[in-house]
Motif scaffolding. Structure first.
Motif, mmCIF file in Angstrom:
data_model
loop_
_atom_site.group_PDB
_atom_site.id
_atom_site.type_symbol
_atom_site.label_atom_id
_atom_site.label_comp_id
_atom_site.label_asym_id
_atom_site.label_seq_id
_atom_site.Cartn_x
_atom_site.Cartn_y
_atom_site.Cartn_z
ATOM 1 N N TYR A 235 0.844 -1.191 0.000
ATOM 2 C CA TYR A 235 0.000 0.000 0.000
ATOM 3 C C TYR A 235 0.884 1.248 0.000
ATOM 4 O O TYR A 235 1.983 1.259 0.584
ATOM 5 C CB TYR A 235 -0.925 0.021 1.212
ATOM 6 N N SER A 236 0.396 2.297 -0.630
ATOM 7 C CA SER A 236 1.173 3.530 -0.748
ATOM 8 C C SER A 236 1.598 4.086 0.603
ATOM 9 O O SER A 236 2.705 4.601 0.753
ATOM 10 C CB SER A 236 0.357 4.584 -1.503
ATOM 11 N N VAL A 237 0.712 4.002 1.593
ATOM 12 C CA VAL A 237 1.060 4.552 2.910
ATOM 13 C C VAL A 237 2.281 3.852 3.494
ATOM 14 O O VAL A 237 3.121 4.484 4.145
ATOM 15 C CB VAL A 237 -0.131 4.452 3.890
ATOM 16 N N PHE A 238 2.383 2.540 3.277
ATOM 17 C CA PHE A 238 3.500 1.797 3.852
ATOM 18 C C PHE A 238 4.779 2.022 3.059
ATOM 19 O O PHE A 238 5.873 2.087 3.630
ATOM 20 C CB PHE A 238 3.170 0.308 3.910
ATOM 21 N N ALA A 239 4.665 2.134 1.749
ATOM 22 C CA ALA A 239 5.845 2.363 0.914
ATOM 23 C C ALA A 239 6.463 3.728 1.185
ATOM 24 O O ALA A 239 7.685 3.895 1.112
ATOM 25 C CB ALA A 239 5.485 2.240 -0.559
ATOM 26 N N THR A 240 5.617 4.719 1.479
ATOM 27 C CA THR A 240 6.117 6.087 1.634
ATOM 28 C C THR A 240 6.405 6.443 3.089
ATOM 29 O O THR A 240 7.513 6.860 3.418
ATOM 30 C CB THR A 240 5.113 7.089 1.054
ATOM 31 N N ARG A 241 5.426 6.261 3.969
ATOM 32 C CA ARG A 241 5.643 6.661 5.363
ATOM 33 C C ARG A 241 6.585 5.714 6.093
ATOM 34 O O ARG A 241 7.477 6.138 6.823
ATOM 35 C CB ARG A 241 4.305 6.687 6.111
ATOM 36 N N ARG A 242 6.391 4.418 5.911
ATOM 37 C CA ARG A 242 7.110 3.429 6.707
ATOM 38 C C ARG A 242 8.494 3.118 6.148
ATOM 39 O O ARG A 242 9.439 2.884 6.906
ATOM 40 C CB ARG A 242 6.277 2.150 6.791
ATOM 41 N N ALA A 243 8.636 3.093 4.844
ATOM 42 C CA ALA A 243 9.874 2.596 4.242
ATOM 43 C C ALA A 243 10.648 3.677 3.497
ATOM 44 O O ALA A 243 11.498 3.365 2.657
ATOM 45 C CB ALA A 243 9.554 1.436 3.300
ATOM 46 N N VAL B 299 5.377 -0.146 -6.347
ATOM 47 C CA VAL B 299 3.983 -0.071 -6.777
ATOM 48 C C VAL B 299 3.124 0.129 -5.540
ATOM 49 O O VAL B 299 3.065 -0.743 -4.663
ATOM 50 C CB VAL B 299 3.578 -1.357 -7.524
ATOM 51 N N GLY B 300 2.456 1.290 -5.459
ATOM 52 C CA GLY B 300 1.692 1.643 -4.274
ATOM 53 C C GLY B 300 0.196 1.566 -4.501
ATOM 54 O O GLY B 300 -0.362 2.326 -5.295
ATOM 55 N N GLY B 301 -0.473 0.658 -3.794
ATOM 56 C CA GLY B 301 -1.924 0.551 -3.873
ATOM 57 C C GLY B 301 -2.619 1.520 -2.924
ATOM 58 O O GLY B 301 -2.023 2.020 -1.983
ATOM 59 N N LEU B 302 -3.885 1.785 -3.194
ATOM 60 C CA LEU B 302 -4.719 2.713 -2.407
ATOM 61 C C LEU B 302 -4.111 4.110 -2.304
ATOM 62 O O LEU B 302 -3.998 4.676 -1.223
ATOM 63 C CB LEU B 302 -4.977 2.156 -1.001
ATOM 64 N N PRO B 303 -3.720 4.716 -3.432
ATOM 65 C CA PRO B 303 -3.174 6.071 -3.362
ATOM 66 C C PRO B 303 -4.280 7.096 -3.144
ATOM 67 O O PRO B 303 -5.410 6.934 -3.604
ATOM 68 C CB PRO B 303 -2.537 6.252 -4.738
ATOM 69 N N GLY B 304 -3.948 8.172 -2.432
ATOM 70 C CA GLY B 304 -4.921 9.242 -2.222
ATOM 71 C C GLY B 304 -6.161 8.757 -1.503
ATOM 72 O O GLY B 304 -6.090 7.943 -0.576
ATOM 73 N N LEU B 305 -7.314 9.237 -1.959
ATOM 74 C CA LEU B 305 -8.593 8.851 -1.358
ATOM 75 C C LEU B 305 -9.215 7.728 -2.188
ATOM 76 O O LEU B 305 -10.201 7.912 -2.883
ATOM 77 C CB LEU B 305 -9.525 10.064 -1.278
ATOM 78 N N THR B 306 -8.590 6.541 -2.124
ATOM 79 C CA THR B 306 -9.134 5.382 -2.808
ATOM 80 C C THR B 306 -9.512 4.284 -1.821
ATOM 81 O O THR B 306 -9.699 3.142 -2.187
ATOM 82 C CB THR B 306 -8.156 4.827 -3.862
ATOM 83 N N THR B 307 -9.605 4.653 -0.562
ATOM 84 C CA THR B 307 -10.136 3.762 0.459
ATOM 85 C C THR B 307 -10.851 4.606 1.505
ATOM 86 O O THR B 307 -10.455 5.742 1.767
ATOM 87 C CB THR B 307 -9.040 2.924 1.134
ATOM 88 N N SER C 184 -4.998 5.917 8.349
ATOM 89 C CA SER C 184 -3.972 4.871 8.391
ATOM 90 C C SER C 184 -3.751 4.232 7.031
ATOM 91 O O SER C 184 -2.689 3.651 6.767
ATOM 92 C CB SER C 184 -4.353 3.786 9.409
ATOM 93 N N HIS C 185 -4.749 4.320 6.133
ATOM 94 C CA HIS C 185 -4.638 3.704 4.807
ATOM 95 C C HIS C 185 -4.738 4.706 3.662
ATOM 96 O O HIS C 185 -4.496 4.337 2.516
ATOM 97 C CB HIS C 185 -5.724 2.635 4.625
ATOM 98 N N GLN C 186 -5.095 5.945 3.934
ATOM 99 C CA GLN C 186 -5.271 6.947 2.883
ATOM 100 C C GLN C 186 -3.949 7.674 2.633
ATOM 101 O O GLN C 186 -3.522 8.485 3.446
ATOM 102 C CB GLN C 186 -6.364 7.942 3.281
#
Length: 329
Positions: free
Chosen positions: A96-104, A122-130, A135-137
């Motif tokens: 997920y995008s949040v984990f690729a960017t914030r966490r790693a 490859v980041g899933g759930l980018p922006g407001l797609t959940t 925590s996931h946006q």
């Protein structure tokens, strides 16, 4: 429960924005990566326990010996991908995008970007797609990553963009970040004589009154809004910007040279994304052009069903039309 005993459902985790009757393609990223791997034996796939939710499971089933399940450990996944790239492999690492960017972030920066390795994140759930809340946006992923030297950033509109971007990213020197739309993804750009070209924007519509500069899924919304605004006698051009970095400054300066209202549209906070990229491009060139940013606010967003949230935060077609008409009045 309803009176018939049927459980009510929401669209909270849906990462596809498909209008009723719209043409779709299933898992375009997974199928494109699988096809690429048939031609290039050096392509490998990694996932942080989210293969099913980033369409990496398609690749896993087609090439099980070239798929690596890293578990919920994004830092380790990117570190491993860096090592693979060092020995000549071409990794695509999905989470997920949040984990690729914030966490790693630090692993992406120092293990991958600093040595200029061809690792494709490859980041899933980018922006407001959940609708699952902050925590996931990944509302600020572009802002986080735009300052990373040497990183290519792509925000695709639809299945056409994704399918054509995958081999282009594999060929690109250095690291890349793809904002993923997954599942049943709308197929829109095939009607516009469009071809994805890394680092290039594409004019999809011409128009006298308004120029919409859009990226990602908001290009779908821009095209729909532009067509509907014809009923209000408003002629709207749409410039699709699939590559956020490097930005196609030449196209932006050319298209904003007239006296049209300029509106940017992005599935990202208005801080640090497309709007500010366009604004800085114009400012550095000395072009005194006012732009109207349509994007997410600078705040942590609510949880809930996506249609409701997109109305609330101004990303829906009715809200886009309302904003444009207000600016023209």
């Amino acid at each position: 429960m309803t009176t018939t005993g049927r459980r009510l459902t929401t669209s909270a985790m849906i990462a596809s924005f498909v209008d009723e009757g719209q043409k779709t393609t299933s898992a375009p990223f997974g199928h494109a990566l699988s096809r690429l791997a048939e031609q290039r034996p050096e392509v490998v796939g990694l996932s942080a326990d989210l293969a099913k939710y980033t369409d990496m499971h398609i690749f896993r089933e087609a090439h099980p010996d070239r798929f690596f399940q890293m578990g919920m450990a994004e830092q380790a996944m990117l570190g491993a991908a860096a090592g693979m790239a060092e020995v000549g492999l071409v990794p695509f690492a999905s989470t997920y995008s949040v984990f690729a960017t914030r966490r790693a972030y630090d692993f992406l920066c120092l293990d991958i970007a600093e040595p200029g390795l061809n690792v494709n994140v490859v980041g899933g759930l980018p922006g407001l797609t959940t609708g699952y809340g902050p925590s996931h946006q990944a509302t600020e992923d572009l802002a986080i990553l735009r300052g990373m030297p040497g990183l290519t950033i792509v925000d695709p509109c639809d299945s056409v963009d994704i399918e054509q971007a995958v081999p282009a990213l594999a060929d690109a020197p250095g690291p890349t970040y793809l904002r993923l739309l997954r599942g049943s993804v709308a197929t829109v750009l095939d009607e516009y004589d469009y071809r994805f070209e890394l680092g290039k924007a594409a004019e999809l519509r011409t128009g006298r009154d308004v120029l919409m500069i859009s990226t990602g899924l908001m290009t779908m919304r821009a095209l729909t809004a532009a067509a509907e605004l014809e009923n209000d006698h408003v002629d709207v051009a749409v410039l699709h910007v699939p590559t956020i970095k490097p930005l196609d400054r030449e196209a932006i300066l050319r298209e904003t040279a007239g006296d049209r209202l300029v509106v940017t549209l992005e599935n990202h906070t208005v801080v640090g994304g497309l709007a500010e990229s366009v604004a800085s491009c114009l400012a550095f060139a000395g072009a005194g052009v006012r732009i109207v940013p349509i994007g997410l606010p600078d705040e942590f967003l609510a949880a809930g069903a996506l249609p409701t949230l997109h109305d609330r935060y101004g990303l829906s077609v009715p809200e886009i039309k309302k904003r444009v008409l207000a600016e023209l009045s």
